[in-house]
Motif scaffolding. Structure first.
Motif, short mmCIF file in Angstrom:
data_model
loop_
_atom_site.label_atom_id
_atom_site.label_comp_id
_atom_site.label_asym_id
_atom_site.label_seq_id
_atom_site.Cartn_x
_atom_site.Cartn_y
_atom_site.Cartn_z
N ASN A 159 154.49 70.76 -60.25
CA ASN A 159 155.23 71.44 -61.31
C ASN A 159 155.18 72.95 -61.15
O ASN A 159 156.19 73.65 -61.35
CB ASN A 159 154.68 71.03 -62.68
N LEU A 160 154.00 73.47 -60.79
CA LEU A 160 153.88 74.92 -60.60
C LEU A 160 154.75 75.39 -59.44
O LEU A 160 155.37 76.46 -59.51
CB LEU A 160 152.42 75.29 -60.36
N ASP A 162 157.49 73.89 -58.30
CA ASP A 162 158.89 73.78 -58.74
C ASP A 162 159.28 75.01 -59.56
O ASP A 162 160.37 75.58 -59.38
CB ASP A 162 159.08 72.52 -59.58
N GLN A 163 158.42 75.39 -60.48
CA GLN A 163 158.72 76.53 -61.35
C GLN A 163 158.80 77.83 -60.56
O GLN A 163 159.68 78.67 -60.81
CB GLN A 163 157.64 76.64 -62.43
N ALA A 164 157.91 77.98 -59.59
CA ALA A 164 157.90 79.22 -58.80
C ALA A 164 159.15 79.34 -57.94
O ALA A 164 159.78 80.41 -57.88
CB ALA A 164 156.64 79.27 -57.93
N ALA A 166 162.00 77.90 -58.48
CA ALA A 166 163.14 78.10 -59.39
C ALA A 166 163.20 79.55 -59.85
O ALA A 166 164.29 80.13 -59.99
CB ALA A 166 163.02 77.16 -60.59
N LYS A 167 162.04 80.12 -60.08
CA LYS A 167 161.97 81.53 -60.50
C LYS A 167 162.53 82.45 -59.42
O LYS A 167 163.18 83.46 -59.72
CB LYS A 167 160.52 81.88 -60.80
N LYS A 170 166.27 83.04 -59.58
CA LYS A 170 166.80 83.77 -60.73
C LYS A 170 166.64 85.27 -60.51
O LYS A 170 165.70 85.71 -59.85
CB LYS A 170 166.08 83.34 -62.01
N GLY A 202 155.23 79.93 -54.88
CA GLY A 202 155.63 78.54 -54.65
C GLY A 202 154.97 77.95 -53.42
O GLY A 202 154.54 76.79 -53.43
N HIS A 205 151.34 77.01 -54.24
CA HIS A 205 151.26 75.80 -55.05
C HIS A 205 151.71 74.57 -54.25
O HIS A 205 151.17 73.47 -54.44
CB HIS A 205 152.12 75.95 -56.30
#
Length: 396
Positions: A159-160, A162-164, A166-167, A170, A202, A205
């Motif tokens: 999850n971490l 994925d979030q990184a 995705a960040k 952006k 990312g 992680h």
């Protein structure tokens, strides 16, 4: 004392090991004042590290020294009691820990009791080593099911990551200028730094995710081996636990001859060799990709030559977003393979947290529960869970 009581066979003074134990426990006798209420004795709990396996105390004093005992009882598994230099003493395993019972005005130092017991327990462990080895070789063992913990660790890092990643896709947040006025986003350098920082996060992680997944996978495969109910040969459990992850997998899933299965196994091996192993073993790559030889008048050349293109160090960022996504797809496919078809039932037992035993009779019970269908399997899990909760909470 309303609970069951009894005495076990005392030490054999001819046996050298028993003789050593008796010397370690000088002053310890099975005598206990008749009519003395254990509830009226004072109690204290030594540090948990002082007696990490308290059940060995019961074995030592009851089975070897012949002390009287009682149990189980409300919120206690057992109590064994006797005397030390004529003073009444008891040892008890309660829900909240191992407890020593003393008279209200003891003369024998507590430190002496703990010291003598620890010294004697070392002899007990040496005495039991051959028996323990034989039990392990015969598969007469239990393994604690920690799959939920391993799985949670893997999901946490996934999850971490994925979030990184995705960040990184952006745009960076707008800067907040003085006075609370939102300014423009930074220039090209700021945007590049934002992408690099998030992607690097990312990468960190994702590598942790890969390592966590393979740990969970090996644990899961050992559990599945038990829950398939297939009998074990003598020494086979140790062979399974010592085998490589892909050999464990092939013992559970008929990968060989299955085109899709073989392709997935190949992808998993590539992830293991390309990502997990280098970062788990100090950057060492098995094909020589971490080694560079000196070619005269040219420079440093990777020892694996053009295969260096498959190294995690070939690109600026070892694990990019696409690499991470491809890895997750492979993991999801393998998870599906390990929880479908003939493995639906065994996987349910893994997921339910059942601690597997590997003796022949218990393996037969697993096989029968799985063969009995979903309803029988859920009944088995409920019964096992109830027994486990009663034992863990000492609700006897």
């Amino acid at each position: 004392m309303a609970d069951k009581m009894g005495r076990a066979k005392q030490l054999n003074p001819v046996d050298p090991a028993h003789e050593r134990i008796a010397k370690k426990l000088k002053g310890f006798t099975p005598d206990f004042p008749e009519g003395l209420d254990l509830w009226l004795m004072s109690s204290s709990r030594p540090e948990t590290k002082a007696f990490p396996v308290p059940d060995l105390v019961l074995f030592l004093l009851r089975n070897l020294m012949g002390w009287p005992w009682q149990g189980p009882g409300e919120k206690k598994r057992w109590t064994v009691f006797g005397s030390i230099d004529g003073e009444p003493v008891g040892f008890e395993l309660r829900k909240f820990g191992f407890t020593i019972l003393r008279s209200t005005d003891p003369k024998v130092p507590q430190s002496r009791i703990v010291g003598q017991m620890q010294s004697a327990l070392k002899e007990v462990e040496r005495l039991l080593e051959p028996y323990a080895e034989a039990q392990v070789n015969q598969g007469e063992v239990l393994i604690v099911n920690r799959f939920s913990e391993f799985e949670a660790r893997y999901r946490f890092f996934r999850n971490l990551a994925d979030q990184a990643y995705a960040k990184a896709k952006k745009p960076p947040r707008r800067r907040r200028a003085k006075g609370g006025i939102v300014g423009e986003t930074g220039g090209l350098v700021d945007q590049l730094n934002h992408v690099a920082s998030a992607s690097r996060e990312g990468f960190f992680h994702s590598t942790a995710m890969v390592d966590s997944y393979f740990s969970a996978l090996e644990h899961r495969l050992v559990l599945l081996r038990a829950f398939t109910g297939k009998p074990l040969k003598r020494g086979e459990l140790l062979e399974i636990m010592g085998s490589k992850w892909d050999d464990k997998l092939k013992a559970i899933v008929p990968v060989v001859g299955d085109k899709q299965g073989e392709l997935l196994l190949g992808r998993m091996r590539r992830i293991k060799e390309r990502v997990r192993n280098p970062f788990a073993h100090g950057g060492v790559e098995n094909d020589g990709g971490s080694l560079f030889f000196h070619l005269p008048h040219i420079g440093a050349i990777p020892a694996n030559f053009s295969r260096f293109s498959d190294s995690v160090r070939f690109s600026f960022l070892p694990i990019e977003a696409d690499d991470h996504s491809e890895t997750c797809v492979a993991f999801d496919e393998l998870d599906a393979m390990l929880s479908q078809g003939a493995l639906v039932g065994p996987h349910r037992l893994v997921d339910a947290g059942v601690d597997p035993s590997f003796d022949s009779e218990t393996l037969k019970r697993y096989a029968a529960a799985v063969a009995g269908g979903a309803a029988e399997l859920e009944r088995f899990i409920r019964v096992w869970g109830h027994e486990w909760e009663c034992h863990a909470n000492m609700d006897y």
